[in-house]
Design an enzyme around this catalytic site. Structure first.
Site, PDB file in Angstrom:
ATOM      1  N   ASP A  64       0.829  -1.253   0.076  1.00  0.00           N
ATOM      2  CA  ASP A  64       0.053   0.000  -0.117  1.00  0.00           C
ATOM      3  C   ASP A  64       0.742   1.290  -0.060  1.00  0.00           C
ATOM      4  O   ASP A  64       0.312   2.221   0.494  1.00  0.00           O
ATOM      5  CB  ASP A  64      -1.121   0.020   1.158  1.00  0.00           C
ATOM      6  N   HIS A  94      24.163   3.961 -17.601  1.00  0.00           N
ATOM      7  CA  HIS A  94      22.734   4.255 -16.675  1.00  0.00           C
ATOM      8  C   HIS A  94      22.973   3.593 -15.448  1.00  0.00           C
ATOM      9  O   HIS A  94      22.052   2.867 -15.164  1.00  0.00           O
ATOM     10  CB  HIS A  94      21.641   4.153 -17.660  1.00  0.00           C
ATOM     11  N   ASP A 100      26.165  11.661 -12.553  1.00  0.00           N
ATOM     12  CA  ASP A 100      25.122  12.187 -13.605  1.00  0.00           C
ATOM     13  C   ASP A 100      23.920  12.383 -12.640  1.00  0.00           C
ATOM     14  O   ASP A 100      23.009  11.725 -12.200  1.00  0.00           O
ATOM     15  CB  ASP A 100      24.796  11.141 -14.502  1.00  0.00           C
ATOM     16  N   ASP A 139      20.204  18.569 -15.882  1.00  0.00           N
ATOM     17  CA  ASP A 139      20.747  17.252 -16.084  1.00  0.00           C
ATOM     18  C   ASP A 139      22.122  17.460 -16.322  1.00  0.00           C
ATOM     19  O   ASP A 139      22.829  18.024 -17.334  1.00  0.00           O
ATOM     20  CB  ASP A 139      20.273  16.678 -17.338  1.00  0.00           C
ATOM     21  N   HIS A 166      27.105   7.034 -27.446  1.00  0.00           N
ATOM     22  CA  HIS A 166      25.829   7.453 -27.369  1.00  0.00           C
ATOM     23  C   HIS A 166      25.865   9.070 -27.938  1.00  0.00           C
ATOM     24  O   HIS A 166      26.887   9.335 -28.449  1.00  0.00           O
ATOM     25  CB  HIS A 166      25.143   7.931 -25.937  1.00  0.00           C
ATOM     26  N   HIS A 186      20.297  15.853 -25.807  1.00  0.00           N
ATOM     27  CA  HIS A 186      19.056  15.743 -25.854  1.00  0.00           C
ATOM     28  C   HIS A 186      18.152  17.271 -25.257  1.00  0.00           C
ATOM     29  O   HIS A 186      18.930  17.858 -24.584  1.00  0.00           O
ATOM     30  CB  HIS A 186      18.210  14.676 -25.232  1.00  0.00           C
ATOM     31  N   HIS A 207      14.234  13.749 -20.704  1.00  0.00           N
ATOM     32  CA  HIS A 207      14.644  13.842 -22.158  1.00  0.00           C
ATOM     33  C   HIS A 207      13.232  14.308 -22.753  1.00  0.00           C
ATOM     34  O   HIS A 207      12.277  13.725 -22.882  1.00  0.00           O
ATOM     35  CB  HIS A 207      14.597  12.236 -22.645  1.00  0.00           C
ATOM     36  N   GLU A 214      26.759  16.355 -23.957  1.00  0.00           N
ATOM     37  CA  GLU A 214      27.134  15.653 -22.980  1.00  0.00           C
ATOM     38  C   GLU A 214      28.035  14.458 -23.467  1.00  0.00           C
ATOM     39  O   GLU A 214      27.717  13.280 -23.660  1.00  0.00           O
ATOM     40  CB  GLU A 214      26.049  14.708 -22.129  1.00  0.00           C
ATOM     41  N   TYR A 252      34.534   6.079 -22.622  1.00  0.00           N
ATOM     42  CA  TYR A 252      34.250   4.978 -21.787  1.00  0.00           C
ATOM     43  C   TYR A 252      35.039   3.844 -22.114  1.00  0.00           C
ATOM     44  O   TYR A 252      34.811   3.205 -23.056  1.00  0.00           O
ATOM     45  CB  TYR A 252      32.748   4.473 -21.589  1.00  0.00           C
ATOM     46  N   ARG A 281      32.192  11.442 -18.614  1.00  0.00           N
ATOM     47  CA  ARG A 281      31.139  12.407 -19.296  1.00  0.00           C
ATOM     48  C   ARG A 281      31.322  13.520 -18.616  1.00  0.00           C
ATOM     49  O   ARG A 281      31.355  13.487 -17.373  1.00  0.00           O
ATOM     50  CB  ARG A 281      29.992  11.405 -19.326  1.00  0.00           C
ATOM     51  N   GLU A 340      28.616  16.916 -18.911  1.00  0.00           N
ATOM     52  CA  GLU A 340      27.174  17.181 -19.348  1.00  0.00           C
ATOM     53  C   GLU A 340      26.808  18.681 -18.826  1.00  0.00           C
ATOM     54  O   GLU A 340      26.772  18.843 -17.439  1.00  0.00           O
ATOM     55  CB  GLU A 340      26.280  16.472 -18.927  1.00  0.00           C
TER      56      GLU A 340
HETATM   57  N1  GLY Z   1      20.814  11.565 -17.043  1.00  0.00           N
HETATM   58  C1  GLY Z   1      20.319  10.961 -18.439  1.00  0.00           C
HETATM   59  C2  GLY Z   1      21.051  11.621 -19.527  1.00  0.00           C
HETATM   60  O1  GLY Z   1      22.009  12.267 -19.247  1.00  0.00           O
HETATM   61  O2  GLY Z   1      20.580  11.560 -20.586  1.00  0.00           O
HETATM   62 MN    MN Z   2      21.251  13.969 -20.518  1.00  0.00          MN
HETATM   63 MN    MN Z   3      22.739  13.111 -17.440  1.00  0.00          MN
END
Ligand code: GLY
Ligand code: MN
Ligand code: MN
Length: 435
Positions: free
Chosen positions: A37, A241, A258, A269, A348, A352, A359, A382, A386, A404, A406
């Site tokens: 619950d 992720h 991140d 982000d 990647h 975005h 996103h 970003e 890696y 990374r 960003e």
């Molecule tokens: N934190 C998710 C991304 O960087 O897209």
């Molecule tokens: Mn991002």
């Molecule tokens: Mn991110």
């Protein structure tokens, strides 16, 4: 919190776009059970919030241009003293009109009864079928009722139009008030990254750094993260992720964080990568400098009139050249870019859209071509490299370096503004903050 006039302005804009024969229907996000619950904290659907500012569940918003009884109809929960004692205050129908500017408000239980008369006389229903299956059924039943009345001269809607493309193009361009929210979200998140850098010592657990991040978000009024915080040390820095956040941070590790908070539902982000012990090793430094140069080149390519794809290609070029210089790639720059040889290190895209969703919505291509950037758009830049230990053909000294960087970038009339500028990213600045 944004002013109610801003939400009203958006509704009017949307109604103008769909024309007076249409009707827009939006449903609130469902309540999500975590276990037994216990519920997940409620977060309103971003489209619903964008047009209403209303944050309660179990609601349906309808926008019917030029309707006699009023254009903005909100179906929502009734006031209920017993429930409110346990769960908190509800706006009720009076509140829907007074606080949220609805022209009419009805109990959500009346939806099935009222819906047919709202649909009557309309031609297009602007609604995204297939997402809320329960409401799809209610809507189709209402539509059938209206169809049954056509012999008495009623116009029945004959087209379903997905409301998302129109609405999401609106969400893509952030108003000055939205830009303020996103600036604040980015500022809080930048402070959280600084706090984590200062708190980090080898021997800590990743979740302890997550706690520093969350602490800084919440003490500044940002209760929620815009997405699950990533704290990846050592090998985990190479998992894009990673959210387990439960390993001991070792001396010599890199730590990739991140993390971005949500401020009045607007996301930030930010990613920063730093050495656990406060000093970059030679190999970490070499890779970091490439990523930073790629990220700065990417940000430079964010300006009005530039194609959306430009910042990614700018970053890819720097990364490929950097890997070539270090001997991690071999061949000619052009050839390696064309064959996407960088992909095993950088798998990647460079960013975005960012907004109410991390996103965020909005098309990236128009007529199959990357669209042009316009003032008011916000995107992330970003790039990363890696090098996991199982990457074939790479000497051991490079292993477990995942980096990374960003930032959140607003397109302005003159170029861009880095909303997250407060989070340090130069090697000297990071080392000095951590010393
Ligand atoms: N934190 C998710 C991304 O960087 O897209
Ligand atoms: Mn991002
Ligand atoms: Mn991110």
């Amino acid at each position: 919190m944004l002013k109610m006039t801003e939400f009203a302005k958006r509704r009017n804009q949307l109604m103008q776009k769909i024309g007076s024969n249409g009707v827009v229907i939006l449903t609130s996000s469902p309540i999500a059970i975590r276990n037994n619950d216990c519920l997940f904290s409620y977060r309103q659907h971003s489209d619903f919030y964008y047009l209403t500012g209303f944050e309660e569940p179990e609601a349906v918003a309808i926008f019917a241009p030029k309707r006699k009884g009023g254009q903005f109809i909100l179906f929502n929960r009734v006031k209920d003293r017993d429930k409110e004692i346990w769960e908190g205050i509800r706006a009720g129908q009076k509140g829907a009109c007074k606080q949220f500017g609805a022209d009419e408000s009805f109990p959500i239980a009346d939806l099935e009864k009222k819906l047919p008369e709202i649909l009557e006389g309309r031609e297009q229903i602007h609604y995204s079928l297939g997402i809320n299956k329960d409401f799809d059924q209610i809507l189709l039943q209402a539509l059938n009722k209206v169809r049954g009345r056509v012999r008495s001269g009623m116009q029945s809607p004959f087209a379903f139009v997905d409301v998302e493309p129109t609405l999401h193009e609106m969400r893509l361009i952030k108003s000055p008030a939205e830009q303020m929210m996103m600036r604040k979200a980015a500022e809080i998140s930048a402070d959280a990254h600084i706090r984590a850098m200062q708190a980090c010592v080898p021997g800590m657990n990743e979740y302890q750094l997550e706690a520093e991040i969350t602490h800084e978000f919440q003490r500044n009024g940002a209760r929620y993260a815009a997405y699950n915080t990533i704290v990846g040390s050592g090998a985990n820095s190479c998992i894009l992720h990673y959210t387990d956040n439960n390993k001991i941070i070792k001396n010599g590790d890199l730590v990739l964080i991140d993390a971005g908070c949500e401020y009045y539902n607007y996301a930030s982000d930010i990613t920063r990568t730093f050495p656990a012990n406060g000093r970059f090793s030679a190999e970490q430094r070499a890779i970091y400098e490439i990523v930073l140069e790629a990220q700065i080149a990417g940000i430079k390519a964010v300006r009005p009139g530039a194609a959306y794809s430009l910042y990614h290609s700018a970053a890819v070029k720097v990364i490929t050249q950097g890997l070539l210089d270090l001997g991690l790639l071999k061949g000619s720059l052009q050839d390696l870019i064309e064959k996407q040889a960088y992909f095993k290190f950088y798998m990647h895209k460079s960013g975005h859209w960012l907004g109410l969703d991390v996103h965020d919505v909005g098309r990236y291509k128009i007529d199959k071509k990357w669209r042009m950037l316009q003032p008011g758009m916000v995107l992330t830049v970003e790039p990363g490299i890696y090098i996991s230990a199982d990457l074939p053909g790479v000497a051991k000294r490079w292993h477990n370096i995942g980096i990374r960087i960003e930032d959140d970038v607003l397109v302005t009339a003159k170029g861009n503004e880095v909303l997250s500028h407060k989070a340090p990213k130069k090697i000297a600045d990071i080392e000095s903050i951590m010393s």
